[in-house]
Design an enzyme around this catalytic site. Structure first.
Site, mmCIF file in Angstrom:
data_model
loop_
_atom_site.group_PDB
_atom_site.id
_atom_site.type_symbol
_atom_site.label_atom_id
_atom_site.label_comp_id
_atom_site.label_asym_id
_atom_site.label_seq_id
_atom_site.Cartn_x
_atom_site.Cartn_y
_atom_site.Cartn_z
ATOM 1 N N ASP A 251 0.808 -1.220 0.000
ATOM 2 C CA ASP A 251 0.000 0.000 0.000
ATOM 3 C C ASP A 251 0.846 1.278 0.000
ATOM 4 O O ASP A 251 2.019 1.261 0.372
ATOM 5 C CB ASP A 251 -0.886 0.051 1.262
ATOM 6 C CG ASP A 251 -2.019 -0.962 1.190
ATOM 7 O OD1 ASP A 251 -1.980 -1.825 0.299
ATOM 8 O OD2 ASP A 251 -2.927 -0.872 2.041
ATOM 9 N N ASP A 252 0.207 2.351 -0.371
ATOM 10 C CA ASP A 252 0.672 3.738 -0.196
ATOM 11 C C ASP A 252 1.725 4.212 -1.194
ATOM 12 O O ASP A 252 2.158 5.351 -1.143
ATOM 13 C CB ASP A 252 1.213 4.007 1.226
ATOM 14 C CG ASP A 252 0.150 3.823 2.297
ATOM 15 O OD1 ASP A 252 -1.005 3.537 1.925
ATOM 16 O OD2 ASP A 252 0.462 3.952 3.491
ATOM 17 N N HIS B 205 -6.051 2.952 -4.005
ATOM 18 C CA HIS B 205 -5.998 3.208 -2.562
ATOM 19 C C HIS B 205 -6.466 4.642 -2.287
ATOM 20 O O HIS B 205 -6.072 5.244 -1.307
ATOM 21 C CB HIS B 205 -4.578 2.970 -2.056
ATOM 22 C CG HIS B 205 -4.446 2.818 -0.563
ATOM 23 N ND1 HIS B 205 -5.375 2.169 0.206
ATOM 24 C CD2 HIS B 205 -3.471 3.229 0.298
ATOM 25 C CE1 HIS B 205 -4.985 2.184 1.475
ATOM 26 N NE2 HIS B 205 -3.838 2.838 1.562
ATOM 27 N N HIS C 277 3.619 -2.387 3.082
ATOM 28 C CA HIS C 277 3.681 -1.046 2.491
ATOM 29 C C HIS C 277 4.985 -0.884 1.715
ATOM 30 O O HIS C 277 6.055 -1.105 2.286
ATOM 31 C CB HIS C 277 3.590 0.024 3.590
ATOM 32 C CG HIS C 277 2.276 0.017 4.311
ATOM 33 N ND1 HIS C 277 1.997 -0.863 5.320
ATOM 34 C CD2 HIS C 277 1.159 0.762 4.146
ATOM 35 C CE1 HIS C 277 0.761 -0.652 5.760
ATOM 36 N NE2 HIS C 277 0.232 0.331 5.062
HETATM 37 ZN ZN ZN Z 1 -2.599 3.172 3.256
#
Ligand code: ZN
Length: 482
Positions: free
Chosen positions: A292-293, A343, A437
């Protein structure tokens, strides 16, 4: 003492040849040794940003009391970074102190406060940018609070432009601009009923106090929520066309703006992409790793390298705000056969937003990802895993299944490769969706060991969509994995 030895000509030639060949070998051997076998972090970060000189990282934090997400923008220039960070830090401080004040109420109402700092980057001319920051904080269920801040930066001169760099002000010019802004304010029907005349005058009076920026077509003035109007007007942005403003602008600045920007945005054709469509064996052991991110200019390339070495596929839930900066990196992830999910645009806590905002957060990022990769993301992971009926409804309208996780690596908390490895390996099972992440170097450090161990235990790394297909899941979820 020295005796000169005369060698026959042919021996000299052979010796020379041997010397040359040996020399070449040495050079070649050295070149081989220098070929980076391991992941070299941070090759030349600036190259991958679409805004030369600017880079961005999204920092997030999550506690029982609040969630926080900050688009952290940075340049090569310490002074510019410093003034941006000062403003960001101030917002964070105000947020944490207001949480302390309302802690009891937050706990009683079971409400999680949220701070979101996002940035819109506007290219004015070559290496000349306006960064428009917006800070949105909500500390009670009632209503949020928005603040705006802009920085006009010139990466040719490596500096933040000040009022006198952009405007050419004498008393008359100042009055003219004040009048233009007021005209605009009072002719805006959404704003004018809420204006307080004396506050408008007061906030425009001193040009040093103006909050302003420049786009290609306008000069923009900003007013915080409650600064010149009742709360119903929200924060206010006034745009004055460049044509009207030109007489009041610094000539050197307008000359710079006249230089045309080369537009070389490439549009990728929709390519066939059928490598990973092979059906999974229902009795197989599968794990879906999710990152993620990102995309992150330093960490994501390292993750990609490791995945490639292990022939593993993963799903990257990307932020629109990051893809906007690094579209070619997003494209690389796509071309390596991984799945890209959405996301959202700015990592806001969707569960505290209104319907329109939720929709915008999802749609904007989806568009940006599609522009970068030629493919619409099929899945959505809400930031912090925060969802509610509204979020599910809109995700369903957009046809984006919600994907949560069953294994939390806690990589964002530990920032320690060993701990990340232990956490994943102690909780993983077949059908797990693992939350990681691709913004923490420690996560990239942990990945080789995780993949090796998973392989030893007979797991195959697949994308989330592959898992959902295996399970015959076609709804909106949310899906947690097994
Ligand atoms: Zn996130």
């Amino acid at each position: 003492m020295m005796r000169r030895i005369k060698l026959p000509g042919w021996i000299v030639i052979i010796l020379l040849l041997v010397g040359i060949i040996f020399g070449i070998n040495q050079v070649l051997a050295k070149a081989w040794m220098e070929t980076p076998e391991t992941n070299e972090p941070n090759e030349k970060i600036e190259d991958s940003s679409v805004y030369p000189g600017l880079n961005i990282k999204t920092k997030t934090k999550e506690t029982d009391l609040y969630t926080l997400s900050v688009s952290q923008l940075y340049t090569d220039n310490e002074q510019i970074n410093k003034s941006i960070n000062e403003w960001v830090d101030k917002q964070k401080k105000e947020f944490t102190s207001s949480i302390k004040e309302s802690q009891n109420m937050l706990e009683k109402n079971d409400f999680r406060a949220h701070l979101n700092i996002q940035v819109e980057t506007k290219k004015i001319a070559d290496k000349l940018y306006t960064l428009e920051f917006q800070s949105y904080q909500i500390t009670s269920g009632a209503n949020g609070m928005t603040k705006m801040k802009s920085f006009v930066i010139d990466m040719n001169q490596n500096k933040q432009l000040q009022l006198e760099d952009v405007f050419q002000l004498d008393e008359e010019a100042t009055e003219d601009i004040q009048r233009l802004v007021m005209e605009e304010l009072y002719s805006n029907q959404k704003v004018s009923p809420y204006l307080f005349d004396d506050m408008v005058k007061k906030s425009l009076k001193d040009s040093d106090e103006w909050k302003w920026s420049v786009s290609r077509d306008n000069v923009i003035f900003y007013f915080d929520e409650y600064e010149i109007a009742a709360g119903a007007a929200g924060s206010i942005k006034v745009e004055i066309p460049m044509k009207k403003m030109k007489p009041y602008l610094n000539e050197k600045f307008t000359e710079q703006m006249d230089v045309k920007i080369p537009e070389n945005e490439k549009h990728k054709e929709d390519e066939q992409h059928s490598e990973n469509k092979a059906k999974l064996d229902p009795d197989g052991k599968y794990v879906a790793l999710t990152f993620d991110d990102g995309p992150h200019p330093e960490v994501t390339p390292r993750i990609l390298d490791t995945l490639k070495k292990h022939d593993a596929k993963a799903t990257f839930f990307m932020l629109g705000s990051q893809v906007e900066y690094y579209p070619s990196l997003a494209n690389k992830v796509d071309e390596a056969g991984h799945e890209i999910g959405d996301h959202t645009m700015n990592h806001q806590d969707l569960s505290v937003l209104g319907l329109d905002q939720i929709q915008e957060e999802m749609q904007q990022s989806s568009n940006i990802i599609e522009k970068a990769t030629g493919r619409t993301p099929a899945l959505l992971r809400p930031p912090y895993g925060a969802s509610n009926g509204d979020v599910e409804q809109i995700a369903s309208d957009l046809g984006h299944p919600l994907v949560m996780w069953s294994v939390d690596s806690l990589d964002w908390k530990s920032r320690n490769a060993e701990a990340v490895y232990e956490k994943v390996m102690s909780t993983v099972a077949s059908g797990s969706i693992v939350l990681l992440h691709d913004i923490h170097p420690s996560t990239a450090d942990a990945l080789p060991q995780i993949l090796t161990s998973l392989e030893e235990q007979g797991y195959q790394m697949v994308t989330v969509s592959q898992l959902l297909e295996l399970w015959d899941e076609t709804g909106v979820g949310p899906y947690y994995g097994k």
